[in-house]
Motif scaffolding. Sequence first.
Motif, short mmCIF file in Angstrom:
data_model
loop_
_atom_site.label_atom_id
_atom_site.label_comp_id
_atom_site.label_asym_id
_atom_site.label_seq_id
_atom_site.Cartn_x
_atom_site.Cartn_y
_atom_site.Cartn_z
N GLU A 1 2.11 1.95 -3.39
CA GLU A 1 1.32 2.23 -4.30
C GLU A 1 1.25 3.81 -4.05
N ALA A 2 1.07 4.28 -2.80
CA ALA A 2 0.97 5.56 -2.36
C ALA A 2 2.27 6.55 -2.92
N ALA A 3 3.42 6.18 -2.85
CA ALA A 3 4.67 6.65 -3.17
C ALA A 3 4.53 6.80 -4.76
N ALA A 4 4.04 5.70 -5.60
CA ALA A 4 4.21 5.79 -6.97
C ALA A 4 2.96 6.77 -7.44
N SER A 5 1.93 6.88 -6.68
CA SER A 5 0.84 7.87 -6.88
C SER A 5 1.12 9.29 -6.81
N LEU A 6 2.42 9.44 -6.12
CA LEU A 6 3.11 10.72 -5.99
C LEU A 6 4.10 10.85 -6.60
N ARG A 7 4.31 10.13 -7.73
CA ARG A 7 5.36 10.28 -8.91
C ARG A 7 6.65 9.78 -8.39
N ALA A 8 6.92 9.06 -7.50
CA ALA A 8 7.95 8.42 -7.10
C ALA A 8 8.23 7.23 -7.73
N ASN B 1 0.88 -1.25 0.03
CA ASN B 1 0.02 -0.07 0.05
C ASN B 1 0.95 1.34 0.27
N VAL B 2 1.88 1.19 0.97
CA VAL B 2 2.44 2.64 0.88
C VAL B 2 3.29 2.73 -0.46
N ARG C 1 13.25 6.42 -0.37
CA ARG C 1 12.57 7.37 0.57
C ARG C 1 11.39 7.06 1.23
N VAL C 2 10.67 5.68 1.00
CA VAL C 2 9.70 5.22 1.73
C VAL C 2 10.15 4.01 2.53
N PRO D 1 10.08 3.58 -8.80
CA PRO D 1 10.45 2.49 -7.62
C PRO D 1 11.60 2.64 -6.87
N LEU E 1 10.85 3.32 6.45
CA LEU E 1 9.70 2.89 7.09
C LEU E 1 10.27 1.50 8.09
#
Lengths: 223, 364
Positions: A120-127, A117-118, A135-136, A129, A140
């Motif tokens: 996917e969230a990172a990808a949706s914020l243009r990060a 999930n996190v 960074r995530v 892989p 974490l």
Amino acid sequence: MPDLSPVWLSVALAAITTMLLLVIGTPLAWWLSQTRSRLRPVIEAVTALPLVLPPTVLGFYLLILLSPTSAFGGFWIDLTGDTLTFSFTGLVLASIIYSLPFMVQPLVSAFEANGRNVMEAAASLRASPLDAFFRVAVPLSARGFVTAMVLTFTHTLGEFGVVLMVGGNIPGETRVVSIAIYEHVETLQYADAHMLSAGLLTFALLVLVAVYALNRRSAVRVG
Amino acid sequence: MSAEVLRLKIDLKLGDFALSVDEAVSAAGVTAVFGPSGSGKSSLLRAIAGFETPQAGCVSLGSETWFDGERRIAKPPHARPVGFLFQDARLFSHLDVAGNLAFAECRSRSASDSFEAEELIDILDLAALLNRRVEHLSGGERQRVALARTLLTRPKLLLLDEPLSALDQARKSEILPYLDRAQARFDIPTLYVSHDLDEVAHIADRVLVLAGGQVAMQGGTFEVFERLDLILPDGFDDRGVLVEGRVIDHDARLHVTHVDIGGDVLTMPRAEHLQVGAKVRLRIRARDVAVATRRPDAISIRNVLAGKLIDLKPTDRLAEVDVRIRLRGSEVKATLTQAAVQELALAPGMDVWALVKSVRLAVT
């Protein structure tokens, strides 16, 4: 006062092994945590082998693999002019193998706990892989990294069987703490054995207390 | 500026479930994706964002293609200019609120001068939260931060996946005004997934109805609500009409608000946050409407409206009939029992009174 050079040799071996395993184990653990490949159980089993095999079995095969007459050992001699058996370099290679599960397993658990999930969230914020990983996923999993590194370090510090099989007992080269203690006992120098053993025991206990305390504190903060 | 078209041709199989959509959606305003759970709403959004890869089809916005099965194009999620708001917010717990916003801000490559982060923080009232750790936020606050974080990527298309469903009613009504404000200011084309008709009625300009992995209908919100009972199961208690009205006044003494709906006046519980003259959307459920053939004179129901019965339609439930009643400028529906219809001898063309027991403001 016993000769302290085995202590420094052990610390150097453990530190180098931990650093190299961090580089090797992190991508392996990431792959294991993300893959849906059918190969996963096989790779996991191979990674976990050092946990269940007697050190002598592991040491025996490593000795054969690293010996100058084997393909790999011979290649190494051609490359560097040194043998891998009964040398510090050989010990590092052996340590990387037998400490691998102590690095990989805590990291796999940490990565799996973060979940997709996190990411996917990172990808949706243009990060990308890689960006999202550093960074995530890594921050974490900070606790997992600390646990993995401490376990790898302390386990490498305490290994005896594999070291004896592969490295022997050469002062300044392969004579680590556990070997030195064994030799002190063999030669009835109990005072020296006591000092080194007590030192190792105290160190291991302190480190584990620190790790558990850290885990507890973070757990409270996260929950 | 005419709206771009979001082209959705998606064949996606996930286990036993199959989503099969072939639709062109106008990328302007808010399009609600409505349907019962398991109808494929979230899968549709995930396929648009690139989290799921369809077996075949094509996904594009205007001239930008994000997925094309035949041409073997499949842009990874991070390369699609799409903002995704997850049901569970998915904030990064290793960063504080400001850190979460900065994560999005420093990665947005597109026209980042379209608005400043400060303005967004202001609109969503986040200034006081910036230094908080995310685990110390309430559910509503999390969703507000997540919305801000998503908007900071300056997306060309906003995908909201049931953003309110994890919140209780009070929290929902706390968030909706923020969604409205963000929508009014930034005007980013939005797909809004919901299974809550109140939310849909409140926020949507158009509705795409999904059922069993297929599009059951698409159209303007009022038009879709008009026809919604054609596809909703008869047992679905939320059938009814959506009407647009204008606030006339608030009565402080009786704690009611009067709303004009095309010439008729409805009385509803006081909704003081609405300004006099403001446009509102009201839902009147068929179950909340009764019918009388003479004007009842002693009755507790406040909303008694004269109208003409247009038609009667039997439902799947043998004992029940749905009737439509034409008021001055709008229509209501009522679900009646077969027995009542016979006793009152109801027939199309009759003058009747619609007794409206309750009115739901589609804002809640």
